[in-house]
Design a protein around this motif. Structure first.
Motif, mmCIF file in Angstrom:
data_model
loop_
_atom_site.group_PDB
_atom_site.id
_atom_site.type_symbol
_atom_site.label_atom_id
_atom_site.label_comp_id
_atom_site.label_asym_id
_atom_site.label_seq_id
_atom_site.Cartn_x
_atom_site.Cartn_y
_atom_site.Cartn_z
ATOM 1 N N THR A 1 -3.611 6.812 -6.753
ATOM 2 C CA THR A 1 -4.689 7.274 -5.897
ATOM 3 C C THR A 1 -5.277 6.066 -5.175
ATOM 4 O OG1 THR A 1 -6.391 6.975 -7.580
ATOM 5 C CG2 THR A 1 -5.253 9.119 -7.538
ATOM 6 N N GLN A 2 -6.111 6.316 -4.177
ATOM 7 C CA GLN A 2 -6.737 5.203 -3.472
ATOM 8 C C GLN A 2 -7.664 4.417 -4.399
ATOM 9 O OE1 GLN A 2 -8.395 7.048 0.074
ATOM 10 N NE2 GLN A 2 -6.523 6.596 1.216
ATOM 11 N N GLU A 3 -8.300 5.111 -5.327
ATOM 12 C CA GLU A 3 -9.161 4.422 -6.292
ATOM 13 C C GLU A 3 -8.338 3.482 -7.169
ATOM 14 O OE1 GLU A 3 -9.197 7.755 -5.817
ATOM 15 O OE2 GLU A 3 -11.182 8.075 -4.954
ATOM 16 N N LEU B 1 0.824 -1.210 0.000
ATOM 17 C CA LEU B 1 0.000 0.000 0.000
ATOM 18 C C LEU B 1 0.861 1.264 0.000
ATOM 19 C CD1 LEU B 1 -2.793 -0.926 2.566
ATOM 20 C CD2 LEU B 1 -3.143 -0.353 0.163
ATOM 21 N N MET C 1 -4.985 1.634 4.517
ATOM 22 C CA MET C 1 -4.004 2.716 4.415
ATOM 23 C C MET C 1 -3.898 3.471 5.743
ATOM 24 S SD MET C 1 -1.761 4.221 2.505
ATOM 25 C CE MET C 1 -2.139 3.807 0.833
ATOM 26 N N VAL D 1 -9.370 -0.199 1.091
ATOM 27 C CA VAL D 1 -8.079 0.459 0.858
ATOM 28 C C VAL D 1 -7.895 1.609 1.850
ATOM 29 C CG1 VAL D 1 -6.762 1.895 -0.753
ATOM 30 C CG2 VAL D 1 -7.914 -0.172 -1.569
ATOM 31 N N LYS D 2 -8.943 2.406 2.041
ATOM 32 C CA LYS D 2 -8.844 3.540 2.965
ATOM 33 C C LYS D 2 -8.553 3.072 4.389
ATOM 34 C CE LYS D 2 -11.678 6.706 0.319
ATOM 35 N NZ LYS D 2 -12.807 7.615 0.293
ATOM 36 N N LEU E 1 -12.886 0.225 -2.297
ATOM 37 C CA LEU E 1 -12.225 1.477 -1.935
ATOM 38 C C LEU E 1 -12.195 1.684 -0.423
ATOM 39 C CD1 LEU E 1 -10.918 4.163 -2.689
ATOM 40 C CD2 LEU E 1 -13.224 5.107 -3.005
ATOM 41 N N ALA F 1 0.952 3.976 -3.035
ATOM 42 C CA ALA F 1 0.467 5.331 -2.777
ATOM 43 C C ALA F 1 1.590 6.363 -2.775
ATOM 44 C CB ALA F 1 -0.277 5.369 -1.443
#
Length: 185
Positions: free
Chosen positions: A150-152, A140, A169, A165-166, A162, A144
């Motif tokens: 991007t996170q997308e 990750l 992260m 991922v958020k 998504l 990033a």
């Protein structure tokens, strides 16, 4: 410059703000290998990374007054300047060439398979900090911060939602903070 001379972070910041060329040279010698490592990892081009490194140190010299010690350490601020400058260049190249990066499914899976989770080579021990993260967390961070995704884009590359991922992260960054605070990097 004598190699036995060392400065505290406060002295470095004050010297930078006072435009002390001797301290700036010390800062360059101390931090340029680590910053170059980040830049070259983002760009994957050593010639371009050398140019960006020079631009980064010009930005550091010119914008030293924007550093806020309440928000983090000097190295962290310089690392962000380096990473952001490299990503800006990376995105401008791809923008000029394609107007917009469009990944197809094969490209996403290829990027996922070839994305290294090896940390940057540095002299400050940050690679050891990254080694203490899980493989997933390193991936990750790599996508990033070093690849500029991007996170997308990360969600598509890793084939996860998504929100996942958020969350991952955020957890990785919290883990990094904990490790850094405990090691006084």
């Amino acid at each position: 410059m004598e190699s036995s001379v060392t400065y505290t972070e406060t002295e470095l910041v004050h010297g930078l703000l006072a435009r002390d060329e001797k301290l700036f040279s010390y800062i360059y010698d101390l931090y340029s290998p680590a910053l170059f490592g980040v830049i070259s990892k983002v760009l994957n081009d050593n010639a371009a990374a050398n140019d960006v490194l020079q631009e980064v140190f010009l930005k550091i010299w010119r914008n030293a007054d924007t550093y806020n010690e309440q928000k983090g350490r000097l190295f962290t601020w310089m690392l962000n300047v380096a990473r952001n400058t490299a990503i800006d260049l990376l995105r401008s190249k791809s923008f000029k060439q394609e107007q917009k990066t469009i990944y197809n499914t094969d490209d996403l899976h290829a990027l996922k398979e070839t994305t290294p989770v090896l940390p940057i080579n540095d002299q400050l021990g940050f690679s050891q900090v990254l080694e203490r993260l899980t493989k997933e967390q390193r991936q990750l961070i790599d996508l990033a911060y070093y690849k500029g995704c991007t996170q997308e884009e990360i969600a598509r590359i890793m084939d996860v939602p998504l929100g996942t991922v958020k969350t991952r992260m955020r957890n990785a960054i919290q883990q990094l903070r904990t490790i850094i605070n405990s090691t006084n990097l």
